[in-house]
Write a protein that holds these residues in place. Structure first.
Motif, mmCIF file in Angstrom:
data_model
loop_
_atom_site.group_PDB
_atom_site.id
_atom_site.type_symbol
_atom_site.label_atom_id
_atom_site.label_comp_id
_atom_site.label_asym_id
_atom_site.label_seq_id
_atom_site.Cartn_x
_atom_site.Cartn_y
_atom_site.Cartn_z
ATOM 1 N N MET A 1 30.687 50.144 21.398
ATOM 2 C CA MET A 1 31.304 49.582 22.602
ATOM 3 C C MET A 1 32.754 50.068 22.711
ATOM 4 S SD MET A 1 29.053 47.563 24.157
ATOM 5 C CE MET A 1 29.798 46.166 25.021
ATOM 6 N N ARG A 2 33.111 50.536 23.924
ATOM 7 C CA ARG A 2 34.475 51.001 24.155
ATOM 8 C C ARG A 2 35.385 49.832 24.511
ATOM 9 N NH1 ARG A 2 33.729 55.864 28.496
ATOM 10 N NH2 ARG A 2 32.886 54.146 29.740
ATOM 11 N N ARG A 3 36.659 49.940 24.153
ATOM 12 C CA ARG A 3 37.632 48.980 24.636
ATOM 13 C C ARG A 3 37.795 49.156 26.144
ATOM 14 N NH1 ARG A 3 43.102 49.197 21.248
ATOM 15 N NH2 ARG A 3 43.530 47.323 22.524
ATOM 16 N N VAL A 4 38.021 48.039 26.863
ATOM 17 C CA VAL A 4 38.100 48.078 28.326
ATOM 18 C C VAL A 4 39.435 47.499 28.780
ATOM 19 C CG1 VAL A 4 37.069 47.299 30.488
ATOM 20 C CG2 VAL A 4 35.604 47.920 28.553
ATOM 21 N N ALA A 5 40.206 48.325 29.458
ATOM 22 C CA ALA A 5 41.520 47.931 29.958
ATOM 23 C C ALA A 5 41.424 47.443 31.402
ATOM 24 C CB ALA A 5 42.485 49.108 29.875
ATOM 25 N N VAL A 6 42.279 46.494 31.739
ATOM 26 C CA VAL A 6 42.487 46.077 33.129
ATOM 27 C C VAL A 6 43.728 46.821 33.612
ATOM 28 C CG1 VAL A 6 42.954 44.175 34.706
ATOM 29 C CG2 VAL A 6 41.513 43.799 32.681
ATOM 30 N N THR A 7 43.536 47.746 34.539
ATOM 31 C CA THR A 7 44.648 48.579 35.004
ATOM 32 C C THR A 7 45.073 48.281 36.434
ATOM 33 O OG1 THR A 7 43.080 50.325 35.620
ATOM 34 C CG2 THR A 7 44.090 50.471 33.437
ATOM 35 N N GLY A 8 44.328 47.435 37.122
ATOM 36 C CA GLY A 8 44.700 47.080 38.487
ATOM 37 C C GLY A 8 44.309 45.657 38.790
ATOM 38 N N MET A 9 45.133 44.970 39.593
ATOM 39 C CA MET A 9 44.827 43.601 40.018
ATOM 40 C C MET A 9 45.223 43.445 41.486
ATOM 41 S SD MET A 9 45.955 41.244 36.729
ATOM 42 C CE MET A 9 47.733 41.503 36.914
ATOM 43 N N GLY A 10 44.402 42.708 42.232
ATOM 44 C CA GLY A 10 44.701 42.428 43.625
ATOM 45 C C GLY A 10 44.228 41.046 43.997
ATOM 46 N N VAL A 11 44.975 40.358 44.856
ATOM 47 C CA VAL A 11 44.609 38.994 45.242
ATOM 48 C C VAL A 11 44.954 38.698 46.696
ATOM 49 C CG1 VAL A 11 44.752 37.901 42.961
ATOM 50 C CG2 VAL A 11 46.799 38.112 44.342
ATOM 51 N N VAL A 12 44.118 37.889 47.298
ATOM 52 C CA VAL A 12 44.408 37.196 48.555
ATOM 53 C C VAL A 12 44.027 35.754 48.274
ATOM 54 C CG1 VAL A 12 43.812 36.930 50.977
ATOM 55 C CG2 VAL A 12 43.864 39.221 49.962
ATOM 56 N N SER A 13 44.972 34.836 48.313
ATOM 57 C CA SER A 13 44.660 33.487 47.854
ATOM 58 C C SER A 13 45.566 32.450 48.489
ATOM 59 C CB SER A 13 44.819 33.409 46.327
ATOM 60 O OG SER A 13 46.170 33.159 45.971
ATOM 61 N N PRO A 14 45.253 31.167 48.289
ATOM 62 C CA PRO A 14 46.139 30.113 48.786
ATOM 63 C C PRO A 14 47.521 30.112 48.133
ATOM 64 C CG PRO A 14 43.944 29.240 48.398
ATOM 65 C CD PRO A 14 43.971 30.616 47.811
ATOM 66 N N LEU A 15 47.678 30.839 47.021
ATOM 67 C CA LEU A 15 48.989 30.949 46.374
ATOM 68 C C LEU A 15 49.734 32.204 46.800
ATOM 69 C CD1 LEU A 15 48.186 29.743 42.738
ATOM 70 C CD2 LEU A 15 49.210 28.458 44.625
ATOM 71 N N GLY A 16 49.156 32.977 47.716
ATOM 72 C CA GLY A 16 49.840 34.151 48.213
ATOM 73 C C GLY A 16 48.949 35.352 48.348
ATOM 74 N N GLY A 17 49.491 36.388 48.981
ATOM 75 C CA GLY A 17 48.714 37.576 49.289
ATOM 76 C C GLY A 17 49.021 38.771 48.427
#
Length: 412
Positions: A1-17
């Protein structure tokens, strides 16, 4: 199993866009819950919701907008943000080894509601020509794949409130297993149509209005909790192999280490200590970690009487005497319950908490409950807490329990 990185995040939510706005509001304990000011509000027992400050017309030209339910609009905007954040040259990735994985509990509920209004209330047969395309559950994943030419799997998961945690977990399995080199994963939900809200109201799971402060109506783990508050929005993450992310100099937000999945079979709406505990243990096992490795938990924490007590007992069953030493956040007190998108938003919040060495608060926790006696970080963000490894819990009607193991970005 390879290590898996989180390289991007995006949100639209009640706490902001944006991710920046969401972090700032979560850290200062701002609630996105409020009284609804819509035409059908007088017909609701408790006209409360957590709405996203979002106008689709600011993001899409009219011909495109006519083909997109609000949930798909959320999904596309969050995906754009996440891919821009990842700053990945997709021409360097085989498009058949890139995929989209989206969770949603209710799909295009507003579009379906509009169609029923036309048919049954107005007595007209003139349904919008794109109603099927707007209402189908897989629209968000499909549009993401089309817009970004992701020609590998385009998969939609609908397991009620755990949908987007499942989507992230399943995407992680494929990237870790070597069948994909890029995945965008998360969830989108826009359940605030009149028909949807009345249906949820009929289940008697929604919170009553707090007379002194409507924004404080969702009170996870508090003795005076009365239910959940529906929210809307989307959150997406970009997953890629750790070595590839490092080689291209990507900013790494964190790592998905493991994923646990179990099903309660006792009742379609009643959670079980056994099932939730088993999901946490399965997540730890998949990450090759023991309970001592977990330094904080983002709880499912809906604010319902049954769920919060069961989740507390499940955490105790997994962590034993150490359970009381683990800080636990129930962020739905701030952003409401985004149903199928909640797990993804809470995954992003967990990564942000570790990045900034904080633990987000469980707001509106004023009255202790003997059945909920752990460290829920009441009311105020805990700073200077450098957690390295977290669990993010997502449990659902239908019994699907999904738990993600997340780690702060580090070389070790």
């Amino acid at each position: 199993m390879r290590r898996v990185a989180v390289t991007g995040m995006g949100v639209v939510s009640p706490l902001g866009g944006s991710v920046v706005e969401v972090y700032a509001n979560a850290a200062r304990g701002r609630s996105g819950i409020h009284l609804l000011d819509v035409a059908f509000a007088p017909r609701l027992n408790a006209p409360l919701a957590a709405t996203a400050p979002f106008d689709g017309a600011a993001h899409f030209e009219p011909p495109r907008l006519r083909m997109l339910d609000r949930s798909s609009q959320f999904a596309l905007v969050a995906a754009r943000q996440a891919l821009a954040d990842a700053n990945c040259d997709r021409s360097a990735v085989d498009p058949y080894r890139a995929g989209s994985f989206v969770g949603t509990g209710m799909g295009g509920s507003q579009s379906n509601d509009d169609g029923y209004q036309t048919l049954y209330a107005e007595g007209s047969d003139r349904i919008k020509p794109f109603t099927v395309l707007m209402g189908m559950h897989n629209a968000g994943a499909a549009w993401i794949a089309i817009d970004h030419q992701l020609r590998g799997p385009s998969l939609t998961y609908s397991t009620a409130c755990s949908s987007s945690a499942v989507a992230i977990g399943e995407a992680w399995l494929r990237v870790a297993g070597g069948s994909l080199d890029l995945a965008i994963a998360g969830g989108a939900e826009a359940p605030l149509s009149f028909g949807s809200m009345k249906a949820w109201e009929a289940l008697h799971t929604l919170a009553m209005i707090d007379a002194s402060d409507p924004s404080a109506s969702c009170k996870p783990f508090s003795k005076d909790r009365s239910g959940m508050v529906l929210g809307e929005g989307a959150a997406m993450v970009v997953l890629e192999p750790w070595d590839r992310a490092v080689a291209r100099g990507a900013t790494i937000h964190g790592e998905v280490l493991g994923y646990g999945l179990t099903t309660d079979t006792g009742h379609i709406t009643r959670p079980s200590v056994e099932g939730q505990a088993a999901a946490m243990r399965a997540a730890l096992q998949s990450a090759s970690l023991g309970p001592l490795a977990i330094e904080a938990i983002n709880a499912h924490g809906t604010g319902t009487l049954a769920n919060d007590a069961v989740e507390t007992a499940a955490i105790k069953a997994v962590f034993g005497s150490r359970a009381s030493a683990i800080p636990i956040s129930a962020t739905k007190a701030m952003h409401g319950h985004l149903l199928g998108a909640s797990g993804a938003l809470e995954c992003v919040l967990s990564l942000l908490a570790m990045q900034h060495s904080v633990v987000f608060p469980t707001l509106h926790l004023a009255t202790a409950d003997p059945e909920c006696d752990l460290d829920y970080v009441p009311n105020v963000t805990r700073t200077q807490f450098p957690a390295r490894t977290m669990l993010s819990n997502s449990f659902a009607f239908g019994g699907t329990n999904a738990v993600l193991v997340l780690r702060a970005a580090c070389d070790g």
